[in-house]
Design a protein around this motif. Structure first.
Motif, PDB file in Angstrom:
ATOM      1  N   THR A   1      -1.875  -0.567  18.317  1.00  0.00           N
ATOM      2  CA  THR A   1      -1.901   0.003  19.671  1.00  0.00           C
ATOM      3  C   THR A   1      -2.143   1.504  19.624  1.00  0.00           C
ATOM      4  O   THR A   1      -2.919   2.048  20.415  1.00  0.00           O
ATOM      5  CB  THR A   1      -0.564  -0.281  20.390  1.00  0.00           C
ATOM      6  N   LEU A   2      -1.510   2.185  18.675  1.00  0.00           N
ATOM      7  CA  LEU A   2      -1.639   3.640  18.583  1.00  0.00           C
ATOM      8  C   LEU A   2      -2.897   4.083  17.849  1.00  0.00           C
ATOM      9  O   LEU A   2      -3.457   5.136  18.158  1.00  0.00           O
ATOM     10  CB  LEU A   2      -0.416   4.220  17.864  1.00  0.00           C
ATOM     11  N   PHE A   3      -3.343   3.293  16.877  1.00  0.00           N
ATOM     12  CA  PHE A   3      -4.439   3.721  16.006  1.00  0.00           C
ATOM     13  C   PHE A   3      -5.511   2.641  15.992  1.00  0.00           C
ATOM     14  O   PHE A   3      -5.348   1.603  15.358  1.00  0.00           O
ATOM     15  CB  PHE A   3      -3.925   3.991  14.588  1.00  0.00           C
ATOM     16  N   ARG A   4      -6.588   2.902  16.674  1.00  0.00           N
ATOM     17  CA  ARG A   4      -7.655   1.894  16.831  1.00  0.00           C
ATOM     18  C   ARG A   4      -8.739   2.064  15.760  1.00  0.00           C
ATOM     19  O   ARG A   4      -9.922   2.157  16.046  1.00  0.00           O
ATOM     20  CB  ARG A   4      -8.249   1.996  18.237  1.00  0.00           C
ATOM     21  N   ARG A   5      -8.293   2.161  14.531  1.00  0.00           N
ATOM     22  CA  ARG A   5      -9.221   2.283  13.406  1.00  0.00           C
ATOM     23  C   ARG A   5      -8.510   1.771  12.158  1.00  0.00           C
ATOM     24  O   ARG A   5      -7.282   1.670  12.132  1.00  0.00           O
ATOM     25  CB  ARG A   5      -9.651   3.741  13.200  1.00  0.00           C
ATOM     26  N   LYS A   6      -9.283   1.492  11.142  1.00  0.00           N
ATOM     27  CA  LYS A   6      -8.692   1.051   9.875  1.00  0.00           C
ATOM     28  C   LYS A   6      -8.048   2.253   9.203  1.00  0.00           C
ATOM     29  O   LYS A   6      -8.653   3.321   9.094  1.00  0.00           O
ATOM     30  CB  LYS A   6      -9.764   0.437   8.971  1.00  0.00           C
ATOM     31  N   LEU A   7      -6.816   2.092   8.758  1.00  0.00           N
ATOM     32  CA  LEU A   7      -6.065   3.182   8.160  1.00  0.00           C
ATOM     33  C   LEU A   7      -6.090   3.074   6.639  1.00  0.00           C
ATOM     34  O   LEU A   7      -5.834   2.002   6.085  1.00  0.00           O
ATOM     35  CB  LEU A   7      -4.615   3.144   8.641  1.00  0.00           C
ATOM     36  N   ASP A   8      -6.425   4.189   5.966  1.00  0.00           N
ATOM     37  CA  ASP A   8      -6.286   4.192   4.516  1.00  0.00           C
ATOM     38  C   ASP A   8      -4.815   4.423   4.170  1.00  0.00           C
ATOM     39  O   ASP A   8      -3.960   4.605   5.050  1.00  0.00           O
ATOM     40  CB  ASP A   8      -7.209   5.229   3.861  1.00  0.00           C
ATOM     41  N   THR A   9      -4.487   4.420   2.887  1.00  0.00           N
ATOM     42  CA  THR A   9      -3.086   4.496   2.479  1.00  0.00           C
ATOM     43  C   THR A   9      -2.447   5.804   2.936  1.00  0.00           C
ATOM     44  O   THR A   9      -1.307   5.826   3.414  1.00  0.00           O
ATOM     45  CB  THR A   9      -2.973   4.351   0.950  1.00  0.00           C
ATOM     46  N   HIS A  10      -3.176   6.900   2.788  1.00  0.00           N
ATOM     47  CA  HIS A  10      -2.677   8.210   3.219  1.00  0.00           C
ATOM     48  C   HIS A  10      -2.389   8.197   4.716  1.00  0.00           C
ATOM     49  O   HIS A  10      -1.324   8.650   5.169  1.00  0.00           O
ATOM     50  CB  HIS A  10      -3.719   9.280   2.873  1.00  0.00           C
ATOM     51  N   GLN A  11      -3.318   7.653   5.502  1.00  0.00           N
ATOM     52  CA  GLN A  11      -3.146   7.624   6.961  1.00  0.00           C
ATOM     53  C   GLN A  11      -2.041   6.673   7.376  1.00  0.00           C
ATOM     54  O   GLN A  11      -1.324   6.931   8.356  1.00  0.00           O
ATOM     55  CB  GLN A  11      -4.468   7.217   7.614  1.00  0.00           C
ATOM     56  N   LEU A  12      -1.874   5.569   6.632  1.00  0.00           N
ATOM     57  CA  LEU A  12      -0.839   4.590   6.968  1.00  0.00           C
ATOM     58  C   LEU A  12       0.553   5.219   6.889  1.00  0.00           C
ATOM     59  O   LEU A  12       1.417   4.955   7.740  1.00  0.00           O
ATOM     60  CB  LEU A  12      -0.938   3.385   6.034  1.00  0.00           C
ATOM     61  N   PHE A  13       0.774   6.058   5.882  1.00  0.00           N
ATOM     62  CA  PHE A  13       2.065   6.727   5.731  1.00  0.00           C
ATOM     63  C   PHE A  13       2.399   7.523   6.995  1.00  0.00           C
ATOM     64  O   PHE A  13       3.491   7.411   7.560  1.00  0.00           O
ATOM     65  CB  PHE A  13       2.000   7.655   4.505  1.00  0.00           C
ATOM     66  N   PHE A  14       1.448   8.322   7.464  1.00  0.00           N
ATOM     67  CA  PHE A  14       1.706   9.164   8.635  1.00  0.00           C
ATOM     68  C   PHE A  14       1.694   8.345   9.926  1.00  0.00           C
ATOM     69  O   PHE A  14       2.399   8.685  10.881  1.00  0.00           O
ATOM     70  CB  PHE A  14       0.697  10.303   8.686  1.00  0.00           C
ATOM     71  N   ALA A  15       0.911   7.275   9.959  1.00  0.00           N
ATOM     72  CA  ALA A  15       0.885   6.423  11.149  1.00  0.00           C
ATOM     73  C   ALA A  15       2.238   5.758  11.378  1.00  0.00           C
ATOM     74  O   ALA A  15       2.702   5.650  12.532  1.00  0.00           O
ATOM     75  CB  ALA A  15      -0.217   5.377  11.019  1.00  0.00           C
ATOM     76  N   MET A  16       2.876   5.322  10.319  1.00  0.00           N
ATOM     77  CA  MET A  16       4.214   4.727  10.468  1.00  0.00           C
ATOM     78  C   MET A  16       5.194   5.742  11.047  1.00  0.00           C
ATOM     79  O   MET A  16       5.948   5.449  11.989  1.00  0.00           O
ATOM     80  CB  MET A  16       4.726   4.217   9.121  1.00  0.00           C
TER      81      MET A  16
ATOM     82  N   LEU B   1       0.826  -1.204   0.000  1.00  0.00           N
ATOM     83  CA  LEU B   1       0.000   0.000   0.000  1.00  0.00           C
ATOM     84  C   LEU B   1       0.860   1.255   0.000  1.00  0.00           C
ATOM     85  O   LEU B   1       0.577   2.223  -0.720  1.00  0.00           O
ATOM     86  CB  LEU B   1      -0.922   0.001   1.220  1.00  0.00           C
ATOM     87  N   LEU B   2       1.902   1.241   0.795  1.00  0.00           N
ATOM     88  CA  LEU B   2       2.785   2.404   0.844  1.00  0.00           C
ATOM     89  C   LEU B   2       3.503   2.611  -0.494  1.00  0.00           C
ATOM     90  O   LEU B   2       3.715   3.747  -0.921  1.00  0.00           O
ATOM     91  CB  LEU B   2       3.802   2.234   1.976  1.00  0.00           C
ATOM     92  N   GLU B   3       3.848   1.532  -1.154  1.00  0.00           N
ATOM     93  CA  GLU B   3       4.499   1.638  -2.464  1.00  0.00           C
ATOM     94  C   GLU B   3       3.556   2.255  -3.494  1.00  0.00           C
ATOM     95  O   GLU B   3       3.986   2.988  -4.392  1.00  0.00           O
ATOM     96  CB  GLU B   3       4.963   0.260  -2.938  1.00  0.00           C
ATOM     97  N   GLN B   4       2.263   1.987  -3.371  1.00  0.00           N
ATOM     98  CA  GLN B   4       1.283   2.539  -4.303  1.00  0.00           C
ATOM     99  C   GLN B   4       1.104   4.047  -4.118  1.00  0.00           C
ATOM    100  O   GLN B   4       0.784   4.775  -5.055  1.00  0.00           O
ATOM    101  CB  GLN B   4      -0.073   1.854  -4.118  1.00  0.00           C
ATOM    102  N   ARG B   5       1.313   4.512  -2.892  1.00  0.00           N
ATOM    103  CA  ARG B   5       1.011   5.909  -2.588  1.00  0.00           C
ATOM    104  C   ARG B   5       1.935   6.861  -3.340  1.00  0.00           C
ATOM    105  O   ARG B   5       1.492   7.791  -3.994  1.00  0.00           O
ATOM    106  CB  ARG B   5       1.125   6.163  -1.077  1.00  0.00           C
TER     107      ARG B   5
END
Length: 344
Positions: free
Chosen positions: A297-312, A149-153
């Motif tokens: 643990t930090l994010f108790r919701r499903k992350l979209d690709t945009h959010q996954l980048f910043f969550a990491m 997913l991150l590679e697609q972003r």
């Protein structure tokens, strides 16, 4: 305790797109849409002796340009724009800087680190290439579907900041700018961005906090690929302590959410929020964990690709903070960085 229970909101509703509201004497509030989950940004128009000073821009797209044209036709109404102040380099704040400068002939002001970072991100230079980011995420445990997913972003900074000024005037900590006959002092903050400028007017009791203090969410604090060993959360927590020294009655104008009073209470909430997240991370690191292992643990919701980048980036920031405090030990095995509770 929720932010809503302790903060006072002078206006219950934001201005409509393309319109503006006077939120304090000579301070006008506009709002522009954004094309992601955080779906808006607040912008500020300050009455000045020679016309107007603008604070922040919105994203660089046709929809935002059209809304600015409505503001030029109504609120600005043919008066000159003397200055454009941009708090930091993120696309929702800096995206239309070139267009606004060309449209209005305004002087362009920005912190030096933010100005240079905008150019570096547009060009993928100085460690900001997306390949560098992917390699960093891989070293911190991103694999399989998440890495795909991150590679697609890829990087979309250049798309949202289609051009950028090649000259500027430097905003620096402690400067006071006379705007509308009042002094506005620059208070730099760190951690969310390299050198984020907030603006405080003592006479009005108003703080334009940008992204440093938001009323309902904690701003993103991430490790970036140009500084992979950084401790941005430590910088952020130190920075918001400076704003807590302002008067308790300060009206805070954030970039997202509603203007509010209760700055000291909100800063206390933000510190408690991070304290709890850090304690949870320390607890879950009873065995070696990479940043990708602690996202749930930090994010108790499903992350979209945009959010996954910043969550990491944010997971890494919290782990780095705990490591620098000596609360986590760090190891590298098979090219992946992991952390475990000290003494576990």
């Amino acid at each position: 305790m929720s932010p809503e229970s302790i903060l006072e909101y002078p206006r219950a509703e934001p201005p409509a797109p393309g319109e503006s509201i006077e939120i304090a004497p000579g301070v006008h509030w506009a709002r522009m849409p954004l094309p992601f989950a955080l779906d808006h940004i607040n912008l500020w128009l300050l009455e000045d002796e020679s016309g107007w000073t603008l604070v922040d821009c919105g994203i660089g797209d046709d929809a935002t340009r059209a809304l600015w044209e409505r503001i030029f036709a109504t609120r600005i109404a043919g008066q000159p724009v003397g200055r454009l102040l941009v708090t930091h380099h993120h696309p929702d704040h800096a995206g239309l800087a070139s267009w606004l400068v060309e449209r209005s002939a305004a002087e362009f002001w920005m912190p030096q680190a933010e100005y240079l970072t905008a150019h570096a991100q547009r060009e993928g230079q100085a460690g900001y290439s997306y390949d560098n980011a992917l390699a960093m995420f891989s070293r911190n445990g991103a694999a399989g579907e998440r890495l795909a997913l991150l590679e697609q972003r890829r990087s979309n900074y250049r798309m949202r900041v289609p051009s950028f000024p090649t000259q500027y005037r430097r905003l620096m900590d402690g400067q006071t700018h006379r705007i509308g006959g009042r002094g506005w002092r620059v208070i730099m903050g760190y951690g969310h961005a390299p050198e984020h400028a907030a603006l405080y007017c003592e006479e009005l009791g108003v703080l334009i906090s940008g992204d440093m203090v938001l009323p309902k969410i904690s701003t993103n604090v991430s490790v970036w690929s140009n500084e992979p060993e950084g401790n941005p959360l430590g910088l952020f927590l130190d920075s918001i302590s400076r704003y807590a020294q302002l008067p308790a009655t300060t009206l805070t104008l954030p970039s997202h959410g509603l203007p509010f009073r209760g700055l000291r209470e909100r800063i206390a909430q933000l510190k408690e929020h991070h304290r709890l997240r850090l304690a949870e991370l320390e607890e879950v690191c009873d065995a070696p964990r990479a940043a990708a292992d602690v996202l749930d643990t930090l994010f108790r919701r499903k992350l979209d690709t945009h959010q996954l980048f910043f969550a990491m980036g944010e997971a890494m920031a919290h782990l780095h903070y705990l490591h620098e405090q000596g609360r986590l030990e760090r190891s590298v095995e098979d090219g992946v960085i992991r952390y475990v509770r000290s003494g576990a």
